[in-house]
Enzyme design. Structure first.
Site, PDB file in Angstrom:
ATOM      1  N   GLU A  90      -4.925   8.331   8.666  1.00  0.00           N
ATOM      2  CA  GLU A  90      -5.042   6.874   8.089  1.00  0.00           C
ATOM      3  C   GLU A  90      -6.599   6.568   7.684  1.00  0.00           C
ATOM      4  O   GLU A  90      -7.538   6.777   8.580  1.00  0.00           O
ATOM      5  CB  GLU A  90      -4.691   5.952   9.345  1.00  0.00           C
ATOM      6  N   LYS A 169      -0.124  -0.770   3.089  1.00  0.00           N
ATOM      7  CA  LYS A 169       0.488  -1.321   4.380  1.00  0.00           C
ATOM      8  C   LYS A 169       0.772  -2.863   4.514  1.00  0.00           C
ATOM      9  O   LYS A 169      -0.272  -3.615   3.603  1.00  0.00           O
ATOM     10  CB  LYS A 169      -0.554  -1.081   5.711  1.00  0.00           C
ATOM     11  N   CYS A 203       0.457   3.831  11.172  1.00  0.00           N
ATOM     12  CA  CYS A 203       0.169   3.188  12.289  1.00  0.00           C
ATOM     13  C   CYS A 203       1.261   2.358  12.993  1.00  0.00           C
ATOM     14  O   CYS A 203       2.371   2.746  13.213  1.00  0.00           O
ATOM     15  CB  CYS A 203      -1.140   2.612  12.235  1.00  0.00           C
TER      16      CYS A 203
END
Length: 472
Positions: A90, A169, A203
């Site tokens: 990430e 995201k 995540c």
């Protein structure tokens, strides 16, 4: 170990390929070994990353170009090992700013933005070229800059260097929202390859079912779950001051943590917000109870709050008609009686009214003409002018003459006064309670609006059509 490897059996690849209607053959991509699909995960921290990984929360200035050069070395190493798909963590480019969990300044954020990259920029193209040369599937996380914002982005590159997936995201987590903007739902996709579907999330997206199910329901055979860089068995391991160092020649002192006010507020933001809302609600309930039960509070809430129009042609004195059982407040039948009973002259209604009755919008009425009072006369011929509102109120003749403007303003603001009194349940005087006077004012306003006036026919109003009300 810079890279972690694993290999899928041919039977697994064949089943995944069949699931998407493709046959897994060695020549699907000449650079991909269909008989032994090798996966790799990069574990080398970005350049300048705060070490020890997972423990050091100090803000550091990350180096995008240095990390790109390091990633190219890792890609070449993976190519030499026959890797078919490699995944970077990430926000690997330029790295996750672990300092956001403690404290940072606008200067830190400005530096981080300069290390973010655009999909159309030279840094991104440099990575494209490296992945194309390696001829493998590649996935990585990046801080992407676009439209004056930065996003937490992910990319999947094909063996031919094509951009297969580019997503952002949807909702950054916690303090991440201080830096990164929200993405959109268009990135919840998987890509079908000859070896199976490849998908990825980042995540905490895996803990939000509304987000993860969009990917999981499409059955991605290779799911890349990107997290921050946390290599196992990374040395040195910090030790507390009171621990026995043994034979080790490396000692790392762990200083007692001091929580700043900013850090405390960040970690307890939800609790503080909920507690504050509960206290506000409690205060509102207490204020409501006091307003209902305590007479001094009721009087304070009913203080006159200015409104705007005046002029009444009604004769005589005025009384209050309570909307609930209350003491009747009369002003008698003469100026002397009115003053003795605690009344004062109300220019808006042109009547004497008890001081505890509502006197809303008197100030606006008396100052309607740019601060100048309306002009009143003893006779229709306008030979004798009254000097002020006090003289109007003490006129024993029982009538006066005024302009049509004064009359219109009187009607407008009496209607507004009636509305406000009704909304707060205050005392209603005899003029406001008189339906004939209300009809008189309504008709007068309507008649004046019927007069020819080009300005009234000009386009100057925008209304709302999609309107839904309720009543109680």
């Amino acid at each position: 170990m810079r890279i972690l490897y694993t290999t899928l059996l041919p039977s697994v690849l064949y089943q995944a390929g069949q699931a998407v209607g493709l046959t897994c053959t060695p020549d699907a991509f000449p650079s991909i070994n269909g008989s032994a699909f090798k996966l790799a995960a990069a574990r080398e921290p970005p350049v300048n990353f705060a070490l020890p990984v997972g423990l050091n929360k100090t803000w550091v200035d990350l180096d995008l170009h240095g990390t790109i050069a390091q990633a190219i070395e890792i890609i070449q190493e993976a190519k030499a090992e026959g890797v078919s798909l490699i995944a970077f963590p990430e926000l690997y480019f330029p790295g996750y700013p672990v300092g956001i969990n403690t404290a940072y300044t606008p200067k830190h954020i400005a530096q981080y933005v300069t290390q973010s990259m655009s999909v159309d920029g030279s840094e991104f193209q440099q990575l494209f070229h490296a992945f194309r040369e390696a001829a493998m599937y590649s996935s990585f996380g990046v801080s992407e800059i676009a439209n004056n914002s930065i996003f937490r982005a992910q990319a999947l590159i094909g063996p031919d260097g094509s951009l297969l997936i580019h997503r952002r995201k949807l909702r950054p987590s916690g303090v991440e929202r201080d830096i990164w903007s929200d993405g959109d739902a268009s990135g919840f996709v998987v890509h079908a390859t000859p070896y199976g579907r490849i998908g990825m999330l980042e995540c905490w997206e895996h803990f939000h079912l509304r987000e993860s199910q969009l990917s999981f329901t499409t059955i991605d055979h290779f799911h890349i779950e990107m997290e921050k860089i946390y290599p196992r068995n990374y040395e040195p391991v910090p030790k507390a001051e009171n621990e026995d160092s043994g034979d080790s020649d490396t000692t790392l002192t762990v200083r007692p943590r001091r929580r700043s006010v900013q850090q405390y507020l960040k970690r307890n933001l939800v609790t503080i917000t909920i507690t504050g809302l509960v206290l506000i609600l409690l205060l509102l309930v207490i204020a409501l109870i006091a307003a209902i039960t305590l007479e001094p509070v009721r009087q304070a809430l009913s203080l006159e709050h200015s409104s705007v129009y005046s002029g009444s042609h009604h004769d005589g004195q005025r009384q209050c008609l309570p909307t609930a059982p209350r003491t009747r407040l009369s002003c008698g039948n003469s100026t002397e009686e009115a003053e003795a009973l605690g009344c004062r002259y109300d220019p808006l209604s042109a009547c004497w009214l008890h001081q505890e009755c509502p006197h809303d919008y008197v100030k606006e009425f008396t100052e309607f003409n740019n601060g100048k009072p309306f002009i009143y006369y003893y006779d229709k011929e306008r030979t004798r002018q009254m000097k002020d509102y006090n003289e109007v109120g003490r006129n024993v003749n029982g009538f006066y003459w005024a302009s049509n403007r004064e009359h219109l303003v009187h009607c407008l603001y009496l209607l507004r006064r009636a509305h406000d009194i009704h909304m707060r349940g205050d005392r209603l005087d005899t003029m406001l309670a008189d339906i004939e006077h209300t009809d008189h004012c309504t008709n007068m306003l309507a008649n004046w609006l019927r007069r020819p006036d080009p300005a009234l026919d000009e386009l100057g109003t925008q209304g709302q059509t999609h309107c839904f009300m309720s009543c109680s």
